[in-house]
Design an enzyme around this catalytic site. Structure first.
Site, PDB file in Angstrom:
ATOM      1  N   ARG A   9     -13.517  -8.726   1.004  1.00  0.00           N
ATOM      2  CA  ARG A   9     -12.089  -8.451   0.758  1.00  0.00           C
ATOM      3  C   ARG A   9     -11.279  -9.713   1.056  1.00  0.00           C
ATOM      4  O   ARG A   9     -10.362 -10.074   0.333  1.00  0.00           O
ATOM      5  CB  ARG A   9     -11.612  -7.288   1.657  1.00  0.00           C
ATOM      6  CG  ARG A   9     -12.165  -5.921   1.283  1.00  0.00           C
ATOM      7  CD  ARG A   9     -11.570  -5.401  -0.002  1.00  0.00           C
ATOM      8  NE  ARG A   9     -10.121  -5.291   0.075  1.00  0.00           N
ATOM      9  CZ  ARG A   9      -9.462  -4.247   0.584  1.00  0.00           C
ATOM     10  NH1 ARG A   9     -10.124  -3.202   1.043  1.00  0.00           N
ATOM     11  NH2 ARG A   9      -8.141  -4.221   0.600  1.00  0.00           N
ATOM     12  N   HIS A  31      -7.118   1.156  -6.674  1.00  0.00           N
ATOM     13  CA  HIS A  31      -7.347   0.234  -5.555  1.00  0.00           C
ATOM     14  C   HIS A  31      -7.983  -1.039  -6.138  1.00  0.00           C
ATOM     15  O   HIS A  31      -9.152  -1.339  -5.895  1.00  0.00           O
ATOM     16  CB  HIS A  31      -8.261   0.894  -4.524  1.00  0.00           C
ATOM     17  CG  HIS A  31      -8.232   0.244  -3.165  1.00  0.00           C
ATOM     18  ND1 HIS A  31      -7.469  -0.878  -2.878  1.00  0.00           N
ATOM     19  CD2 HIS A  31      -8.885   0.551  -2.012  1.00  0.00           C
ATOM     20  CE1 HIS A  31      -7.656  -1.219  -1.615  1.00  0.00           C
ATOM     21  NE2 HIS A  31      -8.508  -0.376  -1.066  1.00  0.00           N
ATOM     22  N   CYS A  78     -16.384   1.528   0.052  1.00  0.00           N
ATOM     23  CA  CYS A  78     -15.229   0.679   0.386  1.00  0.00           C
ATOM     24  C   CYS A  78     -14.827   0.790   1.854  1.00  0.00           C
ATOM     25  O   CYS A  78     -14.120  -0.064   2.361  1.00  0.00           O
ATOM     26  CB  CYS A  78     -14.049   1.036  -0.500  1.00  0.00           C
ATOM     27  SG  CYS A  78     -13.390   2.689  -0.221  1.00  0.00           S
ATOM     28  N   ASP A  95     -17.176   7.351  -2.118  1.00  0.00           N
ATOM     29  CA  ASP A  95     -15.970   7.151  -1.299  1.00  0.00           C
ATOM     30  C   ASP A  95     -15.706   8.479  -0.601  1.00  0.00           C
ATOM     31  O   ASP A  95     -16.326   9.510  -0.925  1.00  0.00           O
ATOM     32  CB  ASP A  95     -14.797   6.742  -2.223  1.00  0.00           C
ATOM     33  CG  ASP A  95     -13.505   6.444  -1.460  1.00  0.00           C
ATOM     34  OD1 ASP A  95     -13.581   6.117  -0.259  1.00  0.00           O
ATOM     35  OD2 ASP A  95     -12.421   6.554  -2.061  1.00  0.00           O
ATOM     36  N   GLN A 139      -9.889  -3.849  -4.061  1.00  0.00           N
ATOM     37  CA  GLN A 139     -11.188  -3.382  -3.552  1.00  0.00           C
ATOM     38  C   GLN A 139     -12.260  -3.494  -4.635  1.00  0.00           C
ATOM     39  O   GLN A 139     -13.381  -3.955  -4.388  1.00  0.00           O
ATOM     40  CB  GLN A 139     -11.070  -1.919  -3.093  1.00  0.00           C
ATOM     41  CG  GLN A 139     -12.393  -1.312  -2.620  1.00  0.00           C
ATOM     42  CD  GLN A 139     -12.868  -1.897  -1.314  1.00  0.00           C
ATOM     43  OE1 GLN A 139     -12.156  -1.847  -0.317  1.00  0.00           O
ATOM     44  NE2 GLN A 139     -14.065  -2.475  -1.302  1.00  0.00           N
ATOM     45  N   ARG A 190       0.892  -1.181   0.000  1.00  0.00           N
ATOM     46  CA  ARG A 190       0.000   0.000   0.000  1.00  0.00           C
ATOM     47  C   ARG A 190       0.916   1.213   0.000  1.00  0.00           C
ATOM     48  O   ARG A 190       1.735   1.383   0.904  1.00  0.00           O
ATOM     49  CB  ARG A 190      -0.908  -0.009   1.226  1.00  0.00           C
ATOM     50  CG  ARG A 190      -1.576   1.324   1.443  1.00  0.00           C
ATOM     51  CD  ARG A 190      -2.734   1.263   2.402  1.00  0.00           C
ATOM     52  NE  ARG A 190      -3.874   0.610   1.801  1.00  0.00           N
ATOM     53  CZ  ARG A 190      -5.114   0.688   2.265  1.00  0.00           C
ATOM     54  NH1 ARG A 190      -5.374   1.397   3.348  1.00  0.00           N
ATOM     55  NH2 ARG A 190      -6.104   0.069   1.653  1.00  0.00           N
TER      56      ARG A 190
HETATM   57  N1  NVA Z   1      -9.846   6.841  -1.604  1.00  0.00           N
HETATM   58  C1  NVA Z   1      -9.499   6.375  -0.287  1.00  0.00           C
HETATM   59  C2  NVA Z   1      -9.762   4.906  -0.163  1.00  0.00           C
HETATM   60  C3  NVA Z   1      -9.496   4.343   1.210  1.00  0.00           C
HETATM   61  C4  NVA Z   1      -9.668   2.858   1.271  1.00  0.00           C
HETATM   62  C5  NVA Z   1      -8.042   6.706   0.014  1.00  0.00           C
HETATM   63  O1  NVA Z   1      -7.203   6.573  -0.883  1.00  0.00           O
HETATM   64  O2  NVA Z   1      -7.759   7.127   1.121  1.00  0.00           O
HETATM   65  N1   CP Z   2     -11.233  -0.152   1.977  1.00  0.00           N
HETATM   66  C1   CP Z   2      -9.981  -0.239   2.453  1.00  0.00           C
HETATM   67  O1   CP Z   2      -9.013  -0.477   1.730  1.00  0.00           O
HETATM   68  O2   CP Z   2      -9.884  -0.078   3.802  1.00  0.00           O
HETATM   69  P1   CP Z   2      -8.548   0.080   4.675  1.00  0.00           P
HETATM   70  O3   CP Z   2      -7.976   1.437   4.338  1.00  0.00           O
HETATM   71  O4   CP Z   2      -9.003  -0.012   6.093  1.00  0.00           O
HETATM   72  O5   CP Z   2      -7.588  -1.000   4.308  1.00  0.00           O
END
Ligand code: NVA
Ligand code: CP
Length: 305
Positions: free
Chosen positions: A290, A129, A262, A222, A132, A102
């Protein structure tokens, strides 16, 4: 060997194979039949951003497949002190069997994958992502929505981009509504439109949520403030006025339409408390899936090395 960095790197058939595997493994897990598909394998998990779902689902997932997960926060490893990604990749991939990252820019994943001897999985980047969105589609299939009209309302971000990739690969109808200035990335839209020519996907883009949600099967949103954008919160909250998914918006979709998110959710911003709680069974099934979808992806990657 394949890496799972973006949905765009896979054919429709390959994506559907991963979903079939996830379905089979989920059924086995529910029957308490633990099949050690990845016996004695180690999954290294590098996190440069926070996570609840991604961490818990990958760590539990690899364990249930007979392997073990290593949680590596970038603050705790030498990467956080400036050890180059290409060195981290060459070290880790001599010791572990698969790596999930990540991170920030997608180019960091590309760089890591270039030097890795083992499959690398994108656990969220600024641009995409993919794990997801595979899960979202898997969940829609479970809900009986096999050819959904997808409406996305909100920020043109990593979630939207991966949904565009999935829709354009699978030939779905997807409508995206974003405020002016918060549209999807032009290059990513262009890639999606190119795939759409082949798959006959119908992609439309609006600056008005009401145009996107009409007769949709699912409304997705989101957070308006993704990780790394915290300093823009005030400006963003103003720019997204009118984009909160509420009862009036849901009523414009099909009568059996569902809401998806998500998570984590920010109630009173991108969605009302009422709509979120009305669809809590869908949203938390999406979260649970997930675990199952990522097991399908890991097993597929292992079978293709
Ligand atoms: N768009 C959000 C998704 C979190 C799972 C982010 O990148 O923070
Ligand atoms: N939706 C998602 O990826 O959640 P987290 O940021 O908690 O991993």
């Amino acid at each position: 060997m394949k890496h799972f960095l973006s949905i765009k790197d896979f054919s429709r058939d390959e994506l559907l194979e991963m979903i079939e595997l996830a379905k089979k493994i989920k059924a086995q897990t529910k029957r308490k039949e633990f099949v050690p598909y990845l016996e004695n394998q180690t999954l290294g998990m590098i996190f440069e951003k926070s996570s609840t779902r991604t961490r818990v689902s990958f760590e539990t997932g690899i364990y249930q497949l007979g392997g073990i997960g290593l949680f590596l926060s970038s603050n705790d490893i030498q990467l956080g002190r400036g050890e180059p990604l290409k060195d981290t990749a060459r070290v880790m991939s001599r010791m572990v069997d698969m790596i999930m990252i990540r991170t920030f820019e997608q180019s960091r994943l590309d760089e890591f994958a270039k030097y890795s001897k083992v499959p690398v999985i994108n656990g969220l980047s600024n641009e995409y992502h993919p794990v997801q969105i595979m899960t979202d589609y898997f969940t829609l299939l479970e809900l009986g929505k096999t050819n959904p009209v997808v409406a996305y309302v909100g920020d043109g971000n990593n979630i939207t981009h991966s949904w565009l990739m999935l829709s354009s690969k699978l030939g779905l109808e997807m409508r995206v509504a974003t405020p002016k200035g918060y549209e999807c990335d032009n290059d990513i839209v262009k890639i999606a439109k190119d795939y759409a020519l082949e798959s006959k996907a119908k992609l439309s883009f609006y600056n008005d949520p009401n145009m996107a949600v009409k007769d949709a099967d699912v409304i997705i949103t989101d957070t308006w403030v993704s990780m790394g954008q915290e300093s823009e919160k005030e400006t963003r909250v103003k720019a997204f006025a009118g984009y909160m998914v509420d009862d009036a918006m849901m009523n414009k979709a099909k009568s059996d339409a569902v809401f998806m998110h998500c998570l984590p959710v920010y109630r009173g911003y991108e969605v009302t408390e009422e709509i979120f709680e009305k669809f809590e069974d869908v949203v938390f099934l999406e979260a649970e899936n997930r675990l199952h979808m990522q097991k399908g992806i890991m097993v597929w990657l292992d079978e293709h090395r």
